[in-house]
Design a protein around this motif. Sequence first.
Motif, mmCIF file in Angstrom:
data_model
loop_
_atom_site.group_PDB
_atom_site.id
_atom_site.type_symbol
_atom_site.label_atom_id
_atom_site.label_comp_id
_atom_site.label_asym_id
_atom_site.label_seq_id
_atom_site.Cartn_x
_atom_site.Cartn_y
_atom_site.Cartn_z
ATOM 1 N N LYS B 74 0.857 -1.187 0.000
ATOM 2 C CA LYS B 74 0.000 0.000 0.000
ATOM 3 C C LYS B 74 0.897 1.242 0.000
ATOM 4 C CE LYS B 74 -3.788 1.967 2.766
ATOM 5 N NZ LYS B 74 -4.702 2.292 1.672
ATOM 6 N N PRO B 75 0.808 2.067 -1.057
ATOM 7 C CA PRO B 75 1.680 3.253 -1.122
ATOM 8 C C PRO B 75 1.309 4.295 -0.067
ATOM 9 C CG PRO B 75 0.203 3.160 -3.031
ATOM 10 C CD PRO B 75 -0.088 1.951 -2.199
ATOM 11 N N ALA B 76 2.304 5.061 0.368
ATOM 12 C CA ALA B 76 2.061 6.054 1.421
ATOM 13 C C ALA B 76 3.111 7.139 1.345
ATOM 14 C CB ALA B 76 2.130 5.372 2.784
ATOM 15 N N THR B 77 2.844 8.281 1.999
ATOM 16 C CA THR B 77 3.875 9.312 2.104
ATOM 17 C C THR B 77 4.796 9.028 3.284
ATOM 18 O OG1 THR B 77 2.404 10.691 3.459
ATOM 19 C CG2 THR B 77 2.475 11.166 1.091
ATOM 20 N N ILE B 78 4.239 8.448 4.371
ATOM 21 C CA ILE B 78 5.042 8.280 5.588
ATOM 22 C C ILE B 78 4.799 6.945 6.289
ATOM 23 C CG2 ILE B 78 3.362 9.399 7.139
ATOM 24 C CD1 ILE B 78 5.779 10.825 8.471
ATOM 25 N N MET B 79 3.588 6.369 6.159
ATOM 26 C CA MET B 79 3.258 5.173 6.945
ATOM 27 C C MET B 79 4.083 3.942 6.562
ATOM 28 S SD MET B 79 1.446 5.516 9.578
ATOM 29 C CE MET B 79 1.282 3.755 9.885
ATOM 30 N N HIS B 80 4.589 3.889 5.348
ATOM 31 C CA HIS B 80 5.444 2.759 4.971
ATOM 32 C C HIS B 80 6.733 2.779 5.786
ATOM 33 C CE1 HIS B 80 6.740 6.180 2.702
ATOM 34 N NE2 HIS B 80 7.755 5.558 2.137
ATOM 35 N N GLN B 81 7.189 3.991 6.154
ATOM 36 C CA GLN B 81 8.426 4.105 6.929
ATOM 37 C C GLN B 81 8.175 3.831 8.414
ATOM 38 O OE1 GLN B 81 9.320 8.144 5.886
ATOM 39 N NE2 GLN B 81 10.330 7.590 3.959
ATOM 40 N N ILE B 82 7.018 4.296 8.920
ATOM 41 C CA ILE B 82 6.725 4.133 10.342
ATOM 42 C C ILE B 82 6.353 2.683 10.665
ATOM 43 C CG2 ILE B 82 5.116 4.810 12.185
ATOM 44 C CD1 ILE B 82 4.984 7.600 10.805
ATOM 45 N N SER B 83 5.522 2.050 9.820
ATOM 46 C CA SER B 83 5.055 0.683 10.120
ATOM 47 C C SER B 83 6.223 -0.303 10.181
ATOM 48 C CB SER B 83 4.023 0.239 9.081
ATOM 49 O OG SER B 83 4.561 0.375 7.780
ATOM 50 N N LYS B 84 7.278 -0.028 9.437
ATOM 51 C CA LYS B 84 8.448 -0.929 9.458
ATOM 52 C C LYS B 84 9.165 -0.904 10.810
ATOM 53 C CE LYS B 84 9.707 -1.008 4.522
ATOM 54 N NZ LYS B 84 8.856 0.065 3.940
ATOM 55 N N GLY B 85 8.865 0.085 11.632
ATOM 56 C CA GLY B 85 9.530 0.192 12.937
ATOM 57 C C GLY B 85 8.926 -0.703 14.005
ATOM 58 N N TYR B 86 7.805 -1.349 13.688
ATOM 59 C CA TYR B 86 7.099 -2.179 14.670
ATOM 60 C C TYR B 86 7.113 -3.639 14.228
ATOM 61 C CZ TYR B 86 5.294 2.299 16.398
ATOM 62 O OH TYR B 86 5.189 3.574 16.903
ATOM 63 N N THR B 87 7.216 -4.561 15.200
ATOM 64 C CA THR B 87 7.131 -5.990 14.866
ATOM 65 C C THR B 87 5.675 -6.325 14.523
ATOM 66 O OG1 THR B 87 6.630 -6.664 17.125
ATOM 67 C CG2 THR B 87 8.967 -6.501 16.530
ATOM 68 N N ASP B 88 5.474 -7.480 13.874
ATOM 69 C CA ASP B 88 4.111 -7.907 13.544
ATOM 70 C C ASP B 88 3.281 -8.088 14.818
ATOM 71 O OD1 ASP B 88 4.777 -7.802 10.905
ATOM 72 O OD2 ASP B 88 4.928 -9.976 10.610
ATOM 73 N N GLU B 89 3.929 -8.586 15.878
ATOM 74 C CA GLU B 89 3.216 -8.774 17.153
ATOM 75 C C GLU B 89 2.776 -7.420 17.710
ATOM 76 O OE1 GLU B 89 6.230 -10.159 16.457
ATOM 77 O OE2 GLU B 89 5.450 -12.187 16.094
#
Lengths: 424, 102
Positions: B74-89
């Motif tokens: 899903k393309p994004a301006t910022i959420m692609h960068q932030i979501s990668k900072g969290y584990t799936d759990e």
Amino acid sequence: MIINRRDFLKASASAAAVAGLYGCASGSKASGHVVVVGGGYGGATAAKYLRMWSQGNVQVTLVERNAEFISCPISNLVIGGTKSMADITISYENLKHKWGVRVIQDEVTGIDAHARKVKLEKGGELSYDRLVLSPGIDFMWDQVPALKSAEAQAKILHAWKAGPQTVALRKQLEDMKNGGVYAITIPKAPYRCPPGPYERACLVANYFKTEKPKSKVLILDANEDVQSKKGLFMKAWADLYKDIIEYRPNSELKDVDVAGKAAVLEFEQVKADVLNVIPPHRAGNIAASTGLKLINNRWVDVNWLSMESTNTPGVHVLGDAIFPAPTMPKSGHMANQHGKLAAAAILNLLAGQAPNPTPVVMNTCYSFVDGKNAIHVASVHQYDAATQTVQPVKGAGGVSAARNELEGKAALGWAQNIWADMLA
Amino acid sequence: MMKLFHLAAAICLAGAAASATAADPNLGRNLAATCANCHGTNGKAIPGAGMDALAGMEKEKLLQKLKDFKSGAKPATIMHQISKGYTDEQLDLIAAYYAAQK
């Protein structure tokens, strides 16, 4: 051994009582009194979240010297002329009446961490079970000797704390002649809001471009390079402000010629019509005078599981005043995250439980490069037990692909939401 | 008393083992609070400010969205960068917390 249900429950109750002594007291509720010093991004957030997450069981007193909150983020738009002071000013009424925070407008003059008491300037003192210090920054005027007097400080402005200085700097820019020079000096990192000075240069240049097109913006940076969003800022300067903005790295300010409005560098003096000096700064004075352990004699050393001072139990420190974790910026967004981390830890501690062993904080910072277009930098920081600090997550975070209007709207949406998260 | 002490210790250990992924009982709440700067306290974003309100969003829907940001689907301006900072759990705990907000 066979234990029937009733016996197990009886035994569990006794065991729970025993367990309480050994720190396994889940389910117990936090209570007590927390004093919060400083109602900015860190302190206001901590005050609200302590009340919200304790369902009102923890009493919170916020001591703030100003009558209203004035935001540093977005204040560069006031300086650039596209927003007003009213747009960045918010009252503490919701903290008082909606959240039940006792707000006292006063100055803290001393802290007795042993007796757990705070002394107030207008008289009286407050006792606390836990203290939250969110004092922001104070300037190291010794590093700019000519600016030690209040009179000099009223002429050569920093506008690095939003308020009267923001209004005064805007006035100086409005009064400046077309063809004048605005110079901004940036101290060596770490300083409050790494991209802030470059954003301000953009927004002043944006004002000049339409209103005073013969004027120049000069950035005198003590650092060897642009400290944040480098490629995006340099592209904006080249694309939008080619004949207006000039960037000079390795230009550390040594002093100021107040009457001549000149920045005194090591080998030259640079004259300006409006000289905007951001002096080097350190943790707010109350932190140093309380005897909290400082790093480099400037920033408070904290335990990242609780934001508690490493040498003064019961005192939690937030925001720009702390020695940052690796790659962590001094930002309002980050101070808000510190406030929540501290609030969660304090509630656990007041209930006799250990703080959350796996805290996470994150940062988002938007900068405007003109009246409409913005750029961002983001990062996520997870606690690492091995290094006992929060570490940036590799592969996460980053900057905008290019400046764009969508992020200009997001920047204003960010402001509305974070102000509400702190104060509404 | 010794038996009681052993039982207390066993309860403590059982508690610790059960919460290996959620050591703090308020972990979901704490993680979700890191989103609130932009998405509003407890996911109640300011209407009209352009940020998604997460409160009461169906858990699976929100989790899928976060995972799609993380994978880049899903393309994004910022959420692609932030979501990668969290584990799936962690994303699971965040989605569960917001789904439970009314």
